[in-house]
Design a protein around this motif. Sequence first.
Motif, mmCIF file in Angstrom:
data_model
loop_
_atom_site.group_PDB
_atom_site.id
_atom_site.type_symbol
_atom_site.label_atom_id
_atom_site.label_comp_id
_atom_site.label_asym_id
_atom_site.label_seq_id
_atom_site.Cartn_x
_atom_site.Cartn_y
_atom_site.Cartn_z
ATOM 1 N N HIS A 90 2.315 9.141 -11.537
ATOM 2 C CA HIS A 90 1.165 8.260 -11.717
ATOM 3 C C HIS A 90 1.283 7.456 -13.003
ATOM 4 N N ASN B 86 1.306 3.014 -9.541
ATOM 5 C CA ASN B 86 -0.132 2.987 -9.808
ATOM 6 C C ASN B 86 -0.840 2.753 -8.483
ATOM 7 N N PRO B 87 -1.364 3.804 -7.851
ATOM 8 C CA PRO B 87 -1.970 3.636 -6.527
ATOM 9 C C PRO B 87 -3.210 2.753 -6.539
ATOM 10 N N GLN B 88 -3.862 2.599 -7.701
ATOM 11 C CA GLN B 88 -5.039 1.735 -7.790
ATOM 12 C C GLN B 88 -4.655 0.262 -7.976
ATOM 13 N N ASN B 89 -3.437 0.013 -8.439
ATOM 14 C CA ASN B 89 -2.970 -1.355 -8.669
ATOM 15 C C ASN B 89 -1.465 -1.385 -8.459
ATOM 16 N N ILE B 90 -1.070 -1.413 -7.203
ATOM 17 C CA ILE B 90 0.343 -1.249 -6.861
ATOM 18 C C ILE B 90 1.192 -2.375 -7.433
ATOM 19 N N ASN C 29 1.016 13.215 -3.368
ATOM 20 C CA ASN C 29 1.971 12.593 -4.289
ATOM 21 C C ASN C 29 3.346 12.370 -3.671
ATOM 22 N N SER D 194 1.081 -3.727 -10.127
ATOM 23 C CA SER D 194 1.417 -3.540 -11.539
ATOM 24 C C SER D 194 2.699 -2.744 -11.697
ATOM 25 N N SER E 232 0.855 -1.191 0.000
ATOM 26 C CA SER E 232 0.000 0.000 0.000
ATOM 27 C C SER E 232 0.885 1.233 0.000
#
Length: 644
Positions: free
Chosen positions: A643, A597-601, A544, A603, A535
């Motif tokens: 990002h 990628n904070p939505q899919n770390i 950021n 990756s 996370s």
Amino acid sequence: MFRKGFFILGIASLFSYSIEAQSHYPGQHHSKFVLHDQLSSPIQAFDLHQIRLLDGRFKENMLREQAWIKQLDTKRLLHSFRNNAGVYTANEGGYFAMKKYGGWESLDCDLRGHTTGHLLSGLALMYAQTGDDYYKLKADSLVKGLAEVQTALNQEGYLSAFPQELINRNLAGKSVWAPWYTLHKIYAGLIDQYLYCDSKQALSIAEKMGLWAYKKLQPVSPEQRRIMLRNEFGGINESFYNLYAITGKKEFQWLAEFFYHNETIDPLKEGKDVLDPKHANTFIPKLLGLTRNYEIVGKGDADTIAAFFWNTVINHHSFATGSNSDKEHFFKSDELSKHLSGYTGETCNVYNMLKLTRHLYTHTGDVKYADYYEKALFNHILGQQDPATGMVAYFLPMLAGAHKVYSTPENSFWCCVGSGFENHAKYGEGIYYHDANSVLVNLFISSELNWKEQNFSLKQETIFPQNGQTKFTITAAPTQPLGIKIRYPSWAKSVVVKLNGKVQKLKNLAGGYISLSQKWKVNDIIEVEFPMELSLKSTNDNANKVAIMYGPIVLAGKMGTAQMNSPAPYSDPSVYNDYYKYQYHIPADIITSLHLNPQNITSTIEKVPNEALTFKTKAEGIILQPLYNIHRERYVVYWDMIHE
């Protein structure tokens, strides 16, 4: 601590009990106390002697601490005390034959003697944690030497490694470096020796010191008191409350109340965040003395004040590691990204925040306190110690490309060296607690618990945080049913619990406890698994600017050793605060930005196969490991996020 000659607000230290009862916790209730706490806490702490560490990283740190403690020479530690009393004799080798300790223990430092106080506490804690008589015997030699010095000084019970003139300067409002802070460490160490090691001589010394202080401070006017309390006075109020509880003597209660610092505490009563720009380790322990009084009397607003302070520090002034401060000072609320310097995270601050956390947890049972304890213990305290030498770091730098700077065996003895003697001797403190009918497991650390009052013993085996699996084996069982409550940490999104191999059906217990209650049998096994995930933790003021977490563990980027000082990474800042002059010489090409990628770390960050707790960023190829495991090498904790 703080710079010599400056007036600042005060610090403290948490309560200690005996090896026979509660230790370093609230809720004392045994024969060594004339006054028993009136506060009825829902949670009680186990005695440190009821817990033993098993093999693992925490025990390794403790063993390194033991090696260092054994190297320290009691005669050298007592030298400054004897020098002050004029009792150093030729048959001990003579003044010039004695090799003096340097740094904050040098004979020209106002704080000389504080290390002996810390070491008395550290030896007491180590004795309780291990049961090894070596630590008691070594402490006995220090206590005996201090008693001889107190008698030789013949100053109505005064005892210190410096003359009373430093106290007089404090009373007059003149420049002096924290004499009451130093005396506090001696008081606290002597009290620990009485409570853990049953040293009646230590208690006698402390009582005489207390009665001297009472007589010394009785004539002080309100205005004079206001001025003198602006100088750092340590946790002296808490020690006097402890002496009051042990002896019942009103003189010690008066002294504790004398050190109530209105300028610091009163704004907190009104819910005001007045931390900026206060000296953090002067501020934090004042709440410990306040809380200790609350436990003794069982009423008042102290708990509300302490909880407000705790929440303010944790939510608005703390880094992802659980540490706080920049150059030892609090800064403006929620401005973390502006204070990522080479002097963040003073270790003594964390030491005292953990003490306050334990008090507040036992008062409420709120799991948020245990969550913080885990974060600060693993990310800061565990990583404070250099595995190669056993030396410790004053700061935990958040500056990108910085590295940890450790003490030296002979020429440091900073405050964080002193608190380090305690930190690595008491890891067992925060693992287990209990209420009337249940054991509470708060930390996942390999250890054994012996709750002899309930005829119950528990063995915990884990390699956490390499994974989220923990195994508990019942090794002694009572005849009546007993509850076992296992913390469901805030970082966990799911859990699997097996009892003797059978998966248990559980409700959603996020932010609470997994509760199991039955009549246990020897060799019953509980297996718990919390899947751990990556996370991001951003600073409050910049979404950021992020730290990377794995469960509760801060992962830092390994940056090599280019341009590190030699012998890396020592600085030997032996005189006062020369560590502020330390130059990190950070290479210009240090990478401080990551594609994330904070939505899919996953990756953008991948696990490195067959390497424990090791990850790699896909775009940059940066190796990430727990900050507590990175030593003698540069690192980055907070990144500028690009990002994906």
